[in-house]
Design a protein around this motif. Structure first.
Motif, PDB file in Angstrom:
ATOM      1  N   ILE A  94      65.862 -79.412 -41.010  1.00 45.32           N
ATOM      2  CA  ILE A  94      65.733 -79.841 -42.409  1.00 45.32           C
ATOM      3  C   ILE A  94      66.587 -81.085 -42.598  1.00 45.32           C
ATOM      4  O   ILE A  94      67.740 -81.124 -42.160  1.00 45.32           O
ATOM      5  N   GLU A  95      65.999 -82.096 -43.248  1.00 49.73           N
ATOM      6  CA  GLU A  95      66.789 -83.297 -43.601  1.00 49.73           C
ATOM      7  C   GLU A  95      67.065 -83.248 -45.096  1.00 49.73           C
ATOM      8  O   GLU A  95      66.152 -83.051 -45.901  1.00 49.73           O
ATOM      9  N   LEU A  96      68.336 -83.395 -45.465  1.00 47.38           N
ATOM     10  CA  LEU A  96      68.725 -83.356 -46.878  1.00 47.38           C
ATOM     11  C   LEU A  96      69.420 -84.664 -47.224  1.00 47.38           C
ATOM     12  O   LEU A  96      70.341 -85.087 -46.517  1.00 47.38           O
ATOM     13  N   SER A  97      68.970 -85.300 -48.297  1.00 42.94           N
ATOM     14  CA  SER A  97      69.615 -86.548 -48.731  1.00 42.94           C
ATOM     15  C   SER A  97      69.727 -86.564 -50.254  1.00 42.94           C
ATOM     16  O   SER A  97      68.876 -86.014 -50.955  1.00 42.94           O
ATOM     17  N   VAL A  98      70.800 -87.165 -50.750  1.00 37.88           N
ATOM     18  CA  VAL A  98      71.060 -87.240 -52.192  1.00 37.88           C
ATOM     19  C   VAL A  98      71.064 -88.711 -52.608  1.00 37.88           C
ATOM     20  O   VAL A  98      71.755 -89.535 -52.000  1.00 37.88           O
ATOM     21  N   SER A  99      70.282 -89.024 -53.660  1.00 36.71           N
ATOM     22  CA  SER A  99      70.257 -90.405 -54.165  1.00 36.71           C
ATOM     23  C   SER A  99      70.925 -90.440 -55.545  1.00 36.71           C
ATOM     24  O   SER A  99      71.667 -89.527 -55.908  1.00 36.71           O
ATOM     25  N   GLU A 100      70.624 -91.464 -56.344  1.00 33.80           N
ATOM     26  CA  GLU A 100      71.269 -91.610 -57.655  1.00 33.80           C
ATOM     27  C   GLU A 100      70.873 -90.465 -58.593  1.00 33.80           C
ATOM     28  O   GLU A 100      69.813 -89.866 -58.437  1.00 33.80           O
ATOM     29  N   GLN A 101      71.753 -90.205 -59.560  1.00 32.97           N
ATOM     30  CA  GLN A 101      71.520 -89.165 -60.568  1.00 32.97           C
ATOM     31  C   GLN A 101      71.363 -87.769 -59.955  1.00 32.97           C
ATOM     32  O   GLN A 101      70.712 -86.903 -60.519  1.00 32.97           O
ATOM     33  N   PHE A 102      71.959 -87.583 -58.767  1.00 34.42           N
ATOM     34  CA  PHE A 102      71.990 -86.281 -58.075  1.00 34.42           C
ATOM     35  C   PHE A 102      70.607 -85.776 -57.666  1.00 34.42           C
ATOM     36  O   PHE A 102      70.414 -84.585 -57.430  1.00 34.42           O
ATOM     37  N   THR A 104      67.919 -84.888 -55.190  1.00 37.12           N
ATOM     38  CA  THR A 104      68.061 -84.476 -53.790  1.00 37.12           C
ATOM     39  C   THR A 104      66.687 -84.307 -53.160  1.00 37.12           C
ATOM     40  O   THR A 104      65.789 -83.702 -53.750  1.00 37.12           O
ATOM     41  N   THR A 105      66.526 -84.861 -51.954  1.00 34.39           N
ATOM     42  CA  THR A 105      65.263 -84.765 -51.218  1.00 34.39           C
ATOM     43  C   THR A 105      65.451 -83.872 -50.001  1.00 34.39           C
ATOM     44  O   THR A 105      66.380 -84.065 -49.216  1.00 34.39           O
ATOM     45  N   LEU A 106      64.559 -82.903 -49.874  1.00 36.25           N
ATOM     46  CA  LEU A 106      64.533 -82.026 -48.693  1.00 36.25           C
ATOM     47  C   LEU A 106      63.259 -82.322 -47.922  1.00 36.25           C
ATOM     48  O   LEU A 106      62.157 -82.270 -48.481  1.00 36.25           O
ATOM     49  N   LYS A 107      63.400 -82.633 -46.625  1.00 39.89           N
ATOM     50  CA  LYS A 107      62.232 -82.931 -45.789  1.00 39.89           C
ATOM     51  C   LYS A 107      62.236 -82.014 -44.575  1.00 39.89           C
ATOM     52  O   LYS A 107      63.282 -81.797 -43.953  1.00 39.89           O
ATOM     53  N   SER A 108      61.059 -81.476 -44.261  1.00 42.50           N
ATOM     54  CA  SER A 108      60.894 -80.696 -43.035  1.00 42.50           C
ATOM     55  C   SER A 108      59.435 -80.773 -42.645  1.00 42.50           C
ATOM     56  O   SER A 108      58.567 -80.282 -43.374  1.00 42.50           O
ATOM     57  N   GLY A 109      59.173 -81.409 -41.509  1.00 42.59           N
ATOM     58  CA  GLY A 109      57.780 -81.597 -41.093  1.00 42.59           C
ATOM     59  C   GLY A 109      57.014 -82.353 -42.150  1.00 42.59           C
ATOM     60  O   GLY A 109      57.429 -83.427 -42.605  1.00 42.59           O
ATOM     61  N   SER A 110      55.896 -81.767 -42.600  1.00 44.40           N
ATOM     62  CA  SER A 110      55.043 -82.447 -43.584  1.00 44.40           C
ATOM     63  C   SER A 110      55.454 -82.149 -45.024  1.00 44.40           C
ATOM     64  O   SER A 110      54.822 -82.632 -45.963  1.00 44.40           O
ATOM     65  N   SER A 111      56.509 -81.332 -45.212  1.00 49.51           N
ATOM     66  CA  SER A 111      56.923 -80.940 -46.574  1.00 49.51           C
ATOM     67  C   SER A 111      58.051 -81.829 -47.096  1.00 49.51           C
ATOM     68  O   SER A 111      59.005 -82.127 -46.364  1.00 49.51           O
ATOM     69  N   VAL A 112      57.916 -82.225 -48.349  1.00 49.31           N
ATOM     70  CA  VAL A 112      58.972 -82.996 -49.026  1.00 49.31           C
ATOM     71  C   VAL A 112      59.177 -82.392 -50.413  1.00 49.31           C
ATOM     72  O   VAL A 112      58.230 -82.247 -51.189  1.00 49.31           O
ATOM     73  N   PHE A 113      60.423 -81.998 -50.708  1.00 47.72           N
ATOM     74  CA  PHE A 113      60.775 -81.470 -52.036  1.00 47.72           C
ATOM     75  C   PHE A 113      61.818 -82.375 -52.666  1.00 47.72           C
ATOM     76  O   PHE A 113      62.777 -82.779 -51.997  1.00 47.72           O
ATOM     77  N   ASN A 114      61.639 -82.669 -53.939  1.00 46.90           N
ATOM     78  CA  ASN A 114      62.676 -83.368 -54.713  1.00 46.90           C
ATOM     79  C   ASN A 114      63.247 -82.391 -55.735  1.00 46.90           C
ATOM     80  O   ASN A 114      62.503 -81.791 -56.512  1.00 46.90           O
ATOM     81  N   LEU A 115      64.560 -82.216 -55.718  1.00 48.54           N
ATOM     82  CA  LEU A 115      65.230 -81.293 -56.639  1.00 48.54           C
ATOM     83  C   LEU A 115      66.267 -82.042 -57.457  1.00 48.54           C
ATOM     84  O   LEU A 115      66.978 -82.904 -56.929  1.00 48.54           O
ATOM     85  N   ASN A 116      66.360 -81.701 -58.732  1.00 50.05           N
ATOM     86  CA  ASN A 116      67.413 -82.276 -59.571  1.00 50.05           C
ATOM     87  C   ASN A 116      68.696 -81.472 -59.356  1.00 50.05           C
ATOM     88  O   ASN A 116      68.743 -80.276 -59.654  1.00 50.05           O
ATOM     89  N   GLY A 117      69.716 -82.151 -58.844  1.00 50.70           N
ATOM     90  CA  GLY A 117      70.988 -81.489 -58.585  1.00 50.70           C
ATOM     91  C   GLY A 117      71.947 -81.625 -59.756  1.00 50.70           C
ATOM     92  O   GLY A 117      71.630 -82.234 -60.789  1.00 50.70           O
ATOM     93  N   LEU A 118      73.122 -81.018 -59.597  1.00 47.20           N
ATOM     94  CA  LEU A 118      74.182 -81.090 -60.610  1.00 47.20           C
ATOM     95  C   LEU A 118      75.414 -81.751 -60.005  1.00 47.20           C
ATOM     96  O   LEU A 118      75.593 -81.785 -58.782  1.00 47.20           O
ATOM     97  N   ASP A 119      76.282 -82.249 -60.888  1.00 51.44           N
ATOM     98  CA  ASP A 119      77.487 -82.957 -60.463  1.00 51.44           C
ATOM     99  C   ASP A 119      78.439 -82.006 -59.718  1.00 51.44           C
ATOM    100  O   ASP A 119      78.931 -81.032 -60.302  1.00 51.44           O
ATOM    101  N   PRO A 120      78.709 -82.243 -58.427  1.00 48.46           N
ATOM    102  CA  PRO A 120      79.585 -81.342 -57.672  1.00 48.46           C
ATOM    103  C   PRO A 120      81.027 -81.336 -58.179  1.00 48.46           C
ATOM    104  O   PRO A 120      81.770 -80.378 -57.933  1.00 48.46           O
TER     105      PRO A 120
END
Length: 380
Positions: A94-102, A104-120
């Motif tokens: 699984i590849e996990l990356s965080v961009s602006e405004q928290f 977060t993109t999760l990638k695995s094979g052909s699947s891509v999920f974008n999730l709205n994160g919270l301030d750690p």
């Protein structure tokens, strides 16, 4: 933040820390899992007001690469969605990356999920615990202690202190006690301590916390460090921290409840006795009427009966291995006895009766590390 991680390792850690997350919390950030990537590895944290769990995945473990780190950082992701997503992702990585405004993109094979994160930075820090009162138990022993006591805690909140298991240490021996005021389970074990004078007497751990801890500990003989403070207990296993709050209040003095003499002593085969009670309860409709009657027939046999007026009656004949003392008739909650017999690790048990209306004790014959105390039931 950006990293790639072994899916199986990640899923296991997510499942561990999810056990600490309550959907009923009023603090939004605590509905999430905190993920922190550093040059050592990836740390996941889940917490509510009672339990906090931290799981660590090192970059490398025994020369196996778990994590490839591109950029350190941290994020809090909503546990409800995140736990299900990682479990169902298609590939081993699984590849996990965080961009602006928290975001977060999760990638695995052909699947891509974008999730709205919270301030750690809003996520509360785990408590800093001074490691003064430290002792150690092997993991499999700790799991056994939990299994053999936690079933007897109270499930009723009228006396909150009884919803926990009482732990005390004296002269290197850990004594664990649970009671719901109708039954009592006691288990003793040798604890490894760095100092001979470590002692404490009123540590009460919520039964819920111990159940969750037992679920995430592996079955092995590795050591778990246990640190006790005034209002917290910390269990430190390999790559895992488990914090639990302690219950407030004074636990009842249970040692005074255990009879020191008896009028009738019976030795029985654990499994046969348990199966006889299980059959006796088959006619108890909906489990509301768990009363079982026991009567001595002779020096070699007991009679166990259960009556449900609208259904019928069952009678069991149980052979004893040994019998001493007076004849006896007594009634008890059969389900409570079964719960205890299931966790007694001995092929034979002795039962010490002190009279028809007095508490009685069941003990294993193969060791003295455990006992169970029961109140009889009035049937008239």
């Amino acid at each position: 933040m950006k990293f790639s991680i072994n899916r199986d390792q990640f899923v296991q850690s997510v499942q561990h820390v999810s056990k600490a997350i309550s959907p009923r919390t009023t603090i939004p950030v605590l509905t999430g899992i905190k993920i922190e990537a550093s040059f050592d590895g990836v740390t996941l944290t889940g917490s509510d007001s009672d339990i906090s769990i931290e799981s660590f995945i090192p970059l490398e473990d025994e020369e196996i690469q778990n994590v490839e780190l591109e950029q350190p950082g941290s994020i809090v992701l909503p546990a409800r969605f995140f736990a299900e997503i990682v479990k169902k992702l298609p590939e081993d990585t699984i590849e996990l990356s965080v961009s602006e405004q928290f975001v977060t993109t999760l990638k695995s094979g052909s699947s891509v999920f974008n999730l709205n994160g919270l301030d750690p930075n809003e996520y509360p820090r785990l408590p800093e615990i001074e490691e003064d009162n430290v002792f150690k138990l092997k993991t499999d022993l700790l799991k056994n202690i939990i299994r053999q006591t936690v079933f007897a805690v109270s499930t009723v909140e009228t006396r909150p202190i009884l919803t926990g298991v009482h732990w005390a240490i004296e002269e290197g021996t850990l004594a664990c006690t649970a009671t719901d005021s109708h039954r009592l389970a006691m288990r003793n074990a040798k604890a490894e301590t760095n100092t001979n004078d470590l002692s404490f007497s009123n540590v009460v751990i919520p039964g819920k916390s111990l159940n969750e801890l037992s679920k995430i500990l592996d079955d092995n003989e590795e050591w778990v460090d246990i640190i006790v403070t005034e209002n917290q207990i910390l269990f430190k296993a390999k790559n895992l921290l488990f914090f639990s709050r302690l219950l407030d209040g004074n636990y009842p003095a249970t040692n005074n409840m255990i009879p020191t003499n008896s009028k009738t002593n019976v030795k029985l085969e654990t499994k046969k006795f348990m199966q006889a009670i299980e059959r006796a309860l088959l006619l108890s409709r909906d489990g509301k009427n768990n009363v079982v009657n026991l009567k001595t027939l002779s020096n070699t046999h007991l009679e166990i009966t259960s009556v449900t007026p609208e259904v019928g009656k069952v009678t069991e004949d149980v052979a004893t291995l040994d019998f001493n003392g007076e004849e006896l008739r007594i009634s008890f909650n059969g389900k409570n006895i079964i719960d205890a017999l299931r966790v007694i690790d001995s092929t034979e048990v002795t039962i010490d009766f002190t009279g028809a209306m007095s508490p009685f004790v069941i003990k294993p014959t193969e060791h003295e590390n455990m006992l169970h105390l029961f109140s009889p039931v009035r049937t008239y």
